[in-house]
Each structure stands twice: as structure tokens, then as C-alpha cells.
Motif scaffolding. Structure first.
Motif, PDB file in Angstrom:
ATOM      1  N   THR A 158      -6.387  -1.221   5.723  1.00 52.84           N
ATOM      2  CA  THR A 158      -5.611  -2.409   5.359  1.00 52.84           C
ATOM      3  C   THR A 158      -5.780  -3.506   6.399  1.00 52.84           C
ATOM      4  O   THR A 158      -5.960  -4.688   6.073  1.00 52.84           O
ATOM      5  CB  THR A 158      -4.124  -2.038   5.223  1.00 52.84           C
ATOM      6  OG1 THR A 158      -3.978  -1.030   4.218  1.00 52.84           O
ATOM      7  CG2 THR A 158      -3.289  -3.258   4.847  1.00 52.84           C
TER       8      THR A 158
ATOM      9  N   ARG B  20      -5.546   4.830   5.976  1.00 51.70           N
ATOM     10  CA  ARG B  20      -5.132   3.794   5.019  1.00 51.70           C
ATOM     11  C   ARG B  20      -4.638   2.544   5.757  1.00 51.70           C
ATOM     12  O   ARG B  20      -4.936   1.411   5.361  1.00 51.70           O
ATOM     13  CB  ARG B  20      -4.046   4.341   4.110  1.00 51.70           C
ATOM     14  CG  ARG B  20      -4.531   5.406   3.141  1.00 51.70           C
ATOM     15  CD  ARG B  20      -3.379   6.082   2.422  1.00 51.70           C
ATOM     16  NE  ARG B  20      -2.648   5.143   1.581  1.00 51.70           N
ATOM     17  CZ  ARG B  20      -1.494   5.442   0.961  1.00 51.70           C
ATOM     18  NH1 ARG B  20      -0.967   6.653   1.111  1.00 51.70           N
ATOM     19  NH2 ARG B  20      -0.886   4.538   0.216  1.00 51.70           N
TER      20      ARG B  20
ATOM     21  N   GLU C  83       0.827  -1.215   0.000  1.00 46.10           N
ATOM     22  CA  GLU C  83       0.000   0.000   0.000  1.00 46.10           C
ATOM     23  C   GLU C  83       0.858   1.261   0.000  1.00 46.10           C
ATOM     24  O   GLU C  83       0.562   2.231  -0.702  1.00 46.10           O
ATOM     25  CB  GLU C  83      -0.917  -0.016   1.228  1.00 46.10           C
ATOM     26  CG  GLU C  83      -1.822   1.191   1.368  1.00 46.10           C
ATOM     27  CD  GLU C  83      -2.934   1.215   0.323  1.00 46.10           C
ATOM     28  OE1 GLU C  83      -3.461   2.303   0.053  1.00 46.10           O
ATOM     29  OE2 GLU C  83      -3.252   0.142  -0.235  1.00 46.10           O
TER      30      GLU C  83
END
Length: 453
Positions: free
Chosen positions: A154, A150, A116
Motif C-alpha cells: 500500500t 499488504r 485495505e
């Protein structure tokens, strides 16, 4: 062999009986490649540590939960979220059911963060430890911090995949194992400390979720800081489970010690016997040396007595008859000594023959000659047999070990083959706490040893 996907001689295995019904018996079977266990035990041996138990992580955690949460009723699911796998452990009454899942792991989360954010492993791991949490789902407001948002999403994706596998395992346990759905979940393992992990599974599975406390019923020593206990409690469940086996009987007790380590431990236990045996041989050798030395002295003393007597008798013919009588006495003594030496030699050969046919792990306690009369020699007294009493280690004994030893003696030219002459007279079964098995065998001598007069 049917349940182990490897050759049985390449694995270390153990089992635990878990009760059952009149028609079937529930058994937990554990097997692992020998080379994998030995790679771990070799590291421990290299540190000069004594290895006593090799336990299985889910079973050790099961014992810890049983001890600390014995008041729980119904079904409890323990989720041990580790770095490489997740262990699910179902506890319900006396049941034990475990599944290993390769999802929802700490390494998997780190790998996703690496993709990511395009980071190396060390940076991704640090980011996980610093910002990781399970993102809120649905209509909850997102984090204002974009990095935190983020990372948390995840983590949620990884936990969602784990949630699907957990539900499948719960349904399998309920339908195939006859269990019930869990009333509660206990979280354990290093990955479980990620923030809001308990809220996520509580929302998905609709049951109460708690963090495990393996020290719930254990008194912590004064030398251990409370902060250390709180920081490491999630990863100490297996350690507590193994430690409990040293102080009390536990529900699950398997030991995956490899054969090499067991052999080394058995050798260490036998060392004192080897030392005693060596000292015994030295003692026997010293006795023989002293015996021959004393015999030499006696011979020298007799020669010193005979010489002047012979010189005196040579000069005085009137004392010839007395000299002849003395000579006869000396001859009788020499014959007696010769008979004694021959008898001792015969016994030494018999003892050596018995020792040469003894299997590994066996030793003799007593060696008792049996007397009788030889009719073909005008009823001369002789030793016609031996009563041998010995012991053998249980791990070296099978159902036929003592009988094979008896049959081996019967095949020797020194002993009689007749079953009435060479037979086992005592071979009781060992008790549950005995480590040796006792036996007594009567052995008939093929060539009886005449008893010296």
C-alpha cells in the motif's frame, strides 16, 4: 494583483528578490488568505506569546538546508513529505524553486490502509506506524508476514504516484526554469521516516538519497537529549530555518504577519509615547493650577496692601497725589497682566490648531516662534511666524504626508497661505535603519502675536 487569485485586500503577501539579469528580475511572491493566517496567529496570541515572524515552510526549510549543507554543489532536491502534502524544494546556486504536491502524504497512506484492512482511522494510523515500509519491487522476495506485506505494498503504491509527480517536477524545473537535474535528494518530514523510503527513491530516480539532518552544523545544548534530536530531526527543518533568522541573515526572509498583528505591535511600540503625552498634559494642567493659585495669592496680597493705604489716604488729604501715583502703577501692572494672558491664549489657540491638523503617527519636537516688526503698527515687535520641527513614523508616512500637513496648515485661518510664508524647510529621506522621518516647517501667522513689553 495579476499573480494573486484573490482580492489583494483579503490576503497577506510578501516578496523576496532573487537576483536576475539586465533584462529581468527574479522575484519570489508569497500570498495567503488573511483569515487563514489570523486563525493561527489568534491561537498564539491566546497563549500570551509574542508573535514576531510568520514564515513559509518551504522557505524556512530552504534556509536550514543552505546553512547545514552549504558545501553541496550542483542541484539538490529536498522532499518534505508531510501529512497532507509534499513540498519539493530545488536548491541550485542562488535559485529557489518549490512545488506543492497533494500526493505521497501520510494521511493518504493511512486512508489506503483503512480501505485495505477496513479499519477506523486510529487503528490504521497505528498499523502504519508499526508495520509501514516501502515494499521491494520487481523480483525481490515478498515479506513472510502477510500484514506487513499488504501494508508495504500500500505504501509503495502511494510512493509510486509521488514518484511520477516528482519526475514531472524535475523535468519542469529543468526545461522551464533553466535548472539541472538533482545530484542528490534530501528527505524530510514525518512521512519520510517510513522504512526503505530512501532506497525506493534511490532506485526510481537513480540519485543518492539521504535523510536530512537540520542540526548538522548546529551545536545542541546539554539540556537536549540526543534521543529527542534523533527522533524528531526529520520534522525540525522548518523550525531550525526560522530560528536561524534570529541569529544571522538568511537567503530567504519573508514575513507573513497579518495587518491586525502588525497594528497591535505598532500600538505597543507607541504606548510609551502615549504615556509621556498623558503625563505632559497632566504637568501642564498642574502648572496652570499653580499659576492661578499664585496669582490669587498675589491679588490677595495687593488687596491687603491697598486697603490700609486707601483708609490712610482717605483720612489724610495731603497724601492724595501719592495715592493717585500708586493707582496708576497698579493699572499699568493690570494691563501688563492682561496682555500676557491674551498672548498666552493666542499661543494656545495656535498650538491647538497645529495639533488638530497633524496626521496619525506624527509628533512635534520643537516649537520656535519667529520675531519681526509690524510696519502698520509703527514698527511694533511681534511674533510673525513659527518654526515647527517634528517627526513621523515611516509606516505612517508617504511621499505626500508632510506636504499634505503643510497644505492643511496653509488652509487654516490662523496661518498664511503664501508659499514663501508657510513652507517646508527640511524633510530629509530616512535611512534604511530609521523608523521615523524628520521634518521642519516654517509657518507664517495670519494674525501676528504682539510681543508683550
Amino acid at each position: 494583483q495579476q499573480n494573486v487569485p484573490f482580492p489583494i485586500n483579503e490576503v497577506v503577501w510578501d516578496y523576496q528578490l532573487m537576483g536576475g539579469s539586465e533584462d529581468e528580475l527574479n522575484v519570489v511572491l508569497v500570498a495567503m488568505k488573511s483569515e487563514l493566517i489570523e486563525s493561527i496567529t489568534d491561537c498564539i496570541s491566546a497563549l500570551n506569546l509574542t508573535l514576531e515572524i510568520v514564515d513559509v515552510a518551504p522557505m524556512a526549510l530552504y534556509n536550514a538546508v543552505r546553512y547545514n549543507y552549504g558545501d553541496f554543489d550542483g542541484c539538490t532536491l529536498v522532499m518534505d513529505l508531510g501529512a497532507r502534502s509534499t513540498n519539493l524544494i530545488f536548491l541550485e546556486e542562488n535559485r529557489f524553486f518549490s512545488r506543492n504536491l497533494p500526493v505521497g502524504t501520510g494521511n493518504a497512506i493511512t486512508q489506503q490502509i483503512m480501505k485495505e484492512f477496513e479499519l477506523p482511522f486510529e487503528a490504521a494510523e497505528e498499523l502504519k506506524l508499526t508495520h509501514a515500509s516501502v515494499a521491494f519491487g520487481g523480483a525481490y522476495e515478498d515479506y513472510s508476514d502477510k500484514v506487513l506485506s499488504r501494508v508495504s505494498k500500500t505504501v509503495r503504491n502511494a510512493m509510486t504516484r509521488l514518484h511520477v509527480e516528482v519526475e514531472r517536477s524535475m523535468n519542469f524545473y529543468r526545461t522551464q526554469q533553466g535548472g539541472t537535474l538533482p545530484k542528490r535528494i534530501l528527505l524530510a518530514g514525518g512521512t519520510s521516516v517510513i522504512q526503505r523510503m530512501d532506497e525506493f527513491f534511490k532506485e526510481k530516480l537513480k540519485v543518492d538519497v539521504y535523510y536530512i539532518n537540520p542540526f548538522r552544523n548546529i551545536v545542541i545544548g546539554d539540556k537536549v537529549a540526543d534521543e529527542d534530536v534523533l527522533q524528531n530531526a526529520q520534522i525540525m527543518g522548518e523550525t531550525v530555518g526560522v530560528a536561524l533568522r534570529y541569529v544571522m541573515p538568511c537567503p530567504l526572509e519573508v514575513n507573513m504577519l497579518p495587518a491586525k498583528v502588525i497594528a497591535e505591535k505598532n500600538f505597543e511600540r507607541k504606548k510609551p509615547f502615549f504615556i509621556i503625552g498623558g503625563l505632559g498634559l497632566i504637568f501642564v494642567a498642574i502648572c496652570w493650577i499653580l499659576y492661578f493659585f499664585r496669582m490669587g495669592q498675589l491679588v490677595d496680597e495687593r488687596i491687603d496692601i491697598i486697603k490700609p493705604e486707601v483708609q490712610r489716604l482717605a483720612a489724610v488729604e495731603q497724601q492724595l497725589s501719592r495715592v493717585e501715583n500708586d493707582k496708576k502703577l497698579l493699572i499699568d501692572d493690570a494691563e501688563t497682566l492682561t496682555a500676557l494672558i491674551a498672548t498666552k491664549t493666542a499661543w494656545a489657540e495656535v498650538i491647538n490648531e497645529i495639533h488638530s491638523r497633524m496626521p496619525d503617527g506624527m509628533w512635534l519636537m520643537t516649537f520656535k516662534p519667529q520675531q519681526g516688526m509690524l510696519q502698520d503698527r509703527a514698527y511694533v515687535e511681534a511674533y510673525t511666524g513659527i518654526e515647527v520641527r517634528g517627526m513621523i513614523f515611516n509606516d505612517k508616512a508617504t511621499e505626500r504626508t508632510i506636504r499634505d500637513f503643510r497644505d492643511s496648515l496653509k488652509s487654516s485661518e490662523f496661518f498664511k497661505e503664501d508659499a514663501n510664508e508657510t513652507k517646508i524647510t527640511l524633510s530629509p529621506l530616512p535611512g534604511p535603519n530609521d523608523y521615523v522621518r524628520e521634518f521642519t516647517i516654517e509657518v507664517g501667522l495670519e494674525n501676528p502675536i504682539v510681543k508683550p513689553k
